[in-house]
Structure formats: structure tokens, C-alpha cells
Motif scaffolding. Sequence first.
Motif, PDB file in Angstrom:
ATOM      1  N   PHE A  31       0.942  -1.117  -0.017  1.00 22.01           N
ATOM      2  CA  PHE A  31       0.143   0.129  -0.035  1.00 22.01           C
ATOM      3  C   PHE A  31       0.940   1.207   0.157  1.00 22.01           C
ATOM      4  N   VAL A  32       1.883   1.270   0.906  1.00 23.22           N
ATOM      5  CA  VAL A  32       2.962   2.369   0.877  1.00 23.22           C
ATOM      6  C   VAL A  32       3.422   2.861  -0.352  1.00 23.22           C
ATOM      7  N   PHE A  33       3.800   1.599  -1.006  1.00 28.05           N
ATOM      8  CA  PHE A  33       4.556   1.685  -2.452  1.00 28.05           C
ATOM      9  C   PHE A  33       3.528   2.414  -3.446  1.00 28.05           C
ATOM     10  N   ILE A  34       2.380   1.880  -3.474  1.00 27.70           N
ATOM     11  CA  ILE A  34       1.126   2.334  -4.347  1.00 27.70           C
ATOM     12  C   ILE A  34       1.325   4.013  -3.867  1.00 27.70           C
ATOM     13  N   GLY A  35       1.022   4.260  -2.570  1.00 27.75           N
ATOM     14  CA  GLY A  35       0.964   5.575  -2.129  1.00 27.75           C
ATOM     15  C   GLY A  35       2.294   6.538  -2.733  1.00 27.75           C
ATOM     16  N   ILE A  36       3.492   5.797  -2.757  1.00 32.76           N
ATOM     17  CA  ILE A  36       4.578   6.620  -3.360  1.00 32.76           C
ATOM     18  C   ILE A  36       4.623   6.861  -4.751  1.00 32.76           C
ATOM     19  N   LEU A  37       3.900   5.646  -5.468  1.00 25.74           N
ATOM     20  CA  LEU A  37       3.556   5.923  -6.887  1.00 25.74           C
ATOM     21  C   LEU A  37       2.717   7.134  -7.129  1.00 25.74           C
ATOM     22  N   PHE A  38       1.491   7.091  -6.612  1.00 23.05           N
ATOM     23  CA  PHE A  38       0.773   8.409  -6.453  1.00 23.05           C
ATOM     24  C   PHE A  38       1.296   9.658  -6.339  1.00 23.05           C
TER      25      PHE A  38
ATOM     26  N   MET B 298      13.999   4.872 -11.065  1.00 22.33           N
ATOM     27  CA  MET B 298      14.302   4.350  -9.589  1.00 22.33           C
ATOM     28  C   MET B 298      12.984   3.705  -9.128  1.00 22.33           C
ATOM     29  N   LEU B 299      11.838   4.115  -9.191  1.00 24.15           N
ATOM     30  CA  LEU B 299      10.857   3.653  -8.589  1.00 24.15           C
ATOM     31  C   LEU B 299      10.171   2.380  -9.103  1.00 24.15           C
ATOM     32  N   VAL B 300      10.341   1.958 -10.317  1.00 24.73           N
ATOM     33  CA  VAL B 300      10.075   0.846 -11.120  1.00 24.73           C
ATOM     34  C   VAL B 300      11.304  -0.216 -10.183  1.00 24.73           C
TER      35      VAL B 300
ATOM     36  N   ALA C 165       2.793   1.733 -15.445  1.00 19.58           N
ATOM     37  CA  ALA C 165       1.692   3.048 -15.890  1.00 19.58           C
ATOM     38  C   ALA C 165       2.680   4.304 -15.375  1.00 19.58           C
ATOM     39  N   VAL C 166       3.102   4.352 -14.286  1.00 21.75           N
ATOM     40  CA  VAL C 166       3.476   5.661 -13.738  1.00 21.75           C
ATOM     41  C   VAL C 166       5.050   5.969 -13.987  1.00 21.75           C
TER      42      VAL C 166
END
Lengths: 477, 209
Positions: free
Chosen positions: A162-169, B168-170, B161-162
Amino acid sequence: MISVFLILSSLIGIGLFFNKNKSLMYSLLVLYVIQLWVFGISQYLQIHTEASFTYFKPDHIGILLLLALAIVAIPSLFHGYRYMEKHNEGETPRTKGLFFSALIFLMTASAAAYLSNHLAVTWIFVEATTLSASMLIYHHRNIRALEGVWKYVFICAISITFVFIGILFLSLSFKSAGITDLTFDSLYANYAKADLFWLRLSFIFIFIGFTAKLGLVPMYTAGIDAKDKAPAPAGALFASILMNVGFISIYRTYALINKTPLQHWAKTVILIAAVLSIFVAAVYMMRIKNIKRMFAYSGIEHMGIVMIGIAAGGIGVYAALLHIVLHTLVKPVMFFQYNQIYWVYQSKSIYDIGNYFKYNKTGAIVVLLGFLSVTAIPPSGMFVSEFLIFQSLIAQKLYLILILMFILLTIIIYGFGSNVFKLLFTPPIDFNEERVPVIKPWESLSQYILLGLAIWMAYCPPSILIELINGSLKLIA
Amino acid sequence: MTDILLIALAMSLLYMSIANRMITYIHILLFQGILLFAITYLTLDKVEPLNVAFIMLETIVFKAIAVPWFLNSLIKRNNITREAEPFLPNFLSLIIVTLIIVISIILSSSVSSKLIDKTFFIVALSTLFSGLYLIVSRRKIITHVIGYLIIENGVFILSLAVGNEMPMLVNLGIMLDIFASVLILGIFFNKIGDVLKDPDVDLLRNLKD
């Protein structure tokens, strides 16, 4: 500096893992505590330097919790030593090494998470705390410990996702403005450019994810089982420094949201989660029969109070930070003392224990004082911080929450008190007194020091504490 | 082309909701791993050997070969019954997963952002929620693990997608995958298999107040 600390700590941790020699093991632990203190003090001295930081930054809130960790580390390792050497015959050099090495990794990962200046770095070290905590929970290697560790790892894995999804957003939210640098410094500087839709989504995911560590509704459940099944010195760390990891991560994210127009919405989210947490703690406190779990639920209550203080704002934030420091000092006391209770009764069920004053006077006074401290009855230090939080609620005209808090806290004090007084005064049934081990008064010394420290810090706070708390306030103000 | 692959991935979710045998779930995981490799490869801006090798390691080697093989051997070694034992009838599951996909479509059509590809977003969200649904609707511990892996796949698509401009994030997401799945699968499920015969969540209900 932090890289030296991380490398040295990892070396000590690995050394403990492979080492079979007893005296070398304890010298390594002493070495670790010394280098933790050196690191903490050197970070404190760096606090005013204006160097540019990328992944780690010694700021006030991080140092505040780091120094609290350094204080709690000493008694935790001492009680770990007592736990291993004096009262558990079944421990082999290998299990001892594994236990202490996991303990060191847990403390190091928490320290790194406090000082991280980048959400992704925090995220990595939070994952590392899950790993080391799972080693500690599984220490006894029986079916119940397995159940505890399975639930803990599974829920933490989902939360961390969930935190990772948060970081993506979050990255999406800043991408439209062309900002790819996600350090907190850069986020705080560019808050006005954030896309609010994605920021809102991001906060909700990050908040829910970190509640697994902080111990708030909705993800608090795994932490309870973890504190119950881990050996008490490790449980003490879960209930103090590990909860602080969740706290600091949410605090830093909230500091960002607080600058944007989403401020009121975020406050509502936090208030709902916090009040629900206190409610859950109150419900379980009334019917709980396992004293170790009772201490764990008390932690849920305190985190609820802290988050209410943060959401109320004003003096409430100061009180919340004071409260979290005091909680870090006081809650381990209960867990350390729990070990001695277990050695007397060989049980943690409230039905099997009682008349503790007769078997261990020094320990019984610790339980009594600890009870007063945890429930914020004067002269407890937490009385000051809770009082200030109530004041901030009145100042913000949040009367409904105030009344709810009063009712729930009363229920909690009743539930907690009835169990503690049963433990202290009611004679147990069918109890064989001959098997009671002799527990020396000096084994409770660290508990008295921690309790005294909490009172001293609340009533005449040292200037360093005030400086650190005021510095931390600047993030939100 | 990526759209077709993504839709195939969404269809595999529907198939998952009506699957009866454990081996079918493992095949779905394998299938999703291969699809993820193809999708990642097609979304790459420029082909660098190191980058491709890394993605291959993650998707083909890890998601499509190692994990399914490991799960399969776990099922065999621990004599887990071959049936999934859902709490709900398959027909209902199918309807729920369909609803999840429909809701994801409605949700993402309300998002008016140019930063994110709609198809990616829809498939990512529906994979995420289907994984959660799988966890709550199945009885076995191993189906919980499979549900978690499906959530991971959803997060992987989301980070694609992002993050096509943010390697880095991937990479971080890839680290999450490997780290958490190996931890969950490798260490603890193995132990649970040793201690419990036919692991079932009902056997993990003793820790309570």
C-alpha cells in the motif's frame, strides 16, 4: 556518517549471528550501544549544519526519536541478556546469536528510518524492520509463534505494498509540475505545485500502509500478535521504537499534506482512525485476559491519543511529540516487568496470577508505578501531555471527540486497573509457591530509571528536549 | 499491442475467479508473468541490454518460472488438496470479479489526468482488487500467498503506468516483489508446511483475546 553507522552495525549484527562465544557476544552488544550513542550525539551536533542532504538528513524529529531509541536500547539489551542467560535454559549459542543479531538489525533499521529524508528510503528500512521483527517473533519456534509471525509478515507485506502504491501516486502528483526529486526537502519546498487529486490518493494509501507499524486502525492487528509472541525484550522494542517508525513516516507525510488545501480532509481521516483505535483498545481492555496483550492494546490507545494531538494542531502537536517520547520510555517498562511476572507464575493469563506484592516487592511497585504512568494519572509524565492534548481539543472546539475520549479513556483505565490490581493484590488459586524463583531487586533498576526519566522529562523538560520538539514543530507549523 | 496484452491479463483474472484446482492458479501466475514481460518490453523507450536483462530476471525467471515452480513443489510436498475450497460459489466469484473490473473502469474514467495511461490504470486496479478478493474468499493459506502475488502483479503494472520515466521507482517495486515474496514463500510457508498438515487458515486462529 550514517553510512559508517550502517556498515558498523551490519558488521556487528553479522558477527553476532556467526559468533558462538559468550563473552565476545556481550562485548559486541556493548560496542553496539556505544556506537549507537556516538552516532546519536554526532547527528545531534550536525543538526544545524546547512549541508545538502539527499537520502538521510539529521533533522529535529529524527534526532528526537533516535535519542529516545538510544536510551531504550540499553535496558532492552540488558533484559535480553537476563532473558537469555538466567531464565531460559533451552537457549543455545546459535539461538542467542540469532536473537541479538535480529535485535541489532531492528534497532539499526529503525534508526535509519528516523533519519531518512526520502519516502522510498523510509520504505526500504521499514521493510527491513519487518524482516528483523519476524526473526524475533519466531524466536521460540512453536506453532503459536509461527501463527504470530505469519500474520505479522503477511499484513506488513500488504501494508508495505500500500505504501508503495502511495509513493507511486505521490510521484504522479508531482510529475505534472516536472518535479522528480522526491526527497522531503524538495516536496516541502514545492508543495504548491502538487496535483491535489493524486496527493489525496497518495496520502490515504501511505497512511493506511504505515498504520501497520504505528498500530492504528485498520492495520493494527498484526502488531498485537507480534508483541504477544515475541520475547518480552523484543516486545518492548516493538511497542516503542517500532511504533515510532510508523509515527515518523506518517508525521512527515502529514507535514506535506498540512501545507496544502487538503489539510482539513487529512485531519478528518486521522481523527477517524485515531478515535476508532482508542475505541478498539477500550473494547479489548474490558475483556482481555492476557496481560501481555493488554500492554500491547494500551499502545494502540496511546498512538490514538498521539494522532488526535497531531490532528488537533496548535499545542496538541507539541503535546503529541512529548507524548510519543514519554510513551517510548514508559511502555518498555511494562514489557520488561512482564518477564519477571512470567518467571514467578509461568503464565500470562490473568486467572493464574495474583498477589504479586508477596513474591516480588520491587517488581510489584514497578507494575503499580507503570500502571499510573501508562494511564496518565499524576505524577505520571503522560498526564502533562494528555492534558495539553485535551486543551488543544477544546481550543479547536472538537467537543464531541473530547467527550468520546473521556469516556473511552475511563473504560480503559477501569479495564487496565482491574487486571493490574488483581495481579498485585488478589491471591492466586492453586498456586505452588515453592517454585517461585528469587528475583533480585536490582533487576528492576532500569525500570525505575525509565519511569523517573519520563516524569522528569514531562515536569522539567531538559533544554535539549524542548529544542528538539520545537524544531520538529516547524515541519507542521 | 500492449492493450491486447493488458486485456488478456484482465481476462486471466476472470479465469482465476472460476478456477477450481490449485494447479490452475499456478498456471495463471505463470501466464501473468509472461504477459508482464511482454508488456514491460513493449513499453521500454530504448532497449538497453542491462535493463532488459533485469526485467527478464524479474518477470520471466522470477514471476513465471521460480515462483510457480516453488508453489507447485510446496503443494506436492505438503500434500495439499488440489481443490481451492472457496467460501463462495464460482458463479458469484465471477460476478464479483466482473464487478471489480467494471468499477475500476468507472473509477478511472473519472480521473482526468494525462499522466497515466487509462488501460494500464484499469488493469492495475482490477488486478489489485481481485488479488484482495482472492485472499478473503479462499480458505487455504497457499491461496492467500497466490492472492498476494496477484496484488504484486497489479502493483507492477501500476508502477509501469507511472514510472516509465522513473526507473528508480520501478526498480524499487521490483525489489519489493523479490524481497517480500521470497520472505513470505521461502521461509515461513515452508515452516508452516512442516508443522501443519494441509495448511488451512482455520488452524491459525488460536491467537486471540
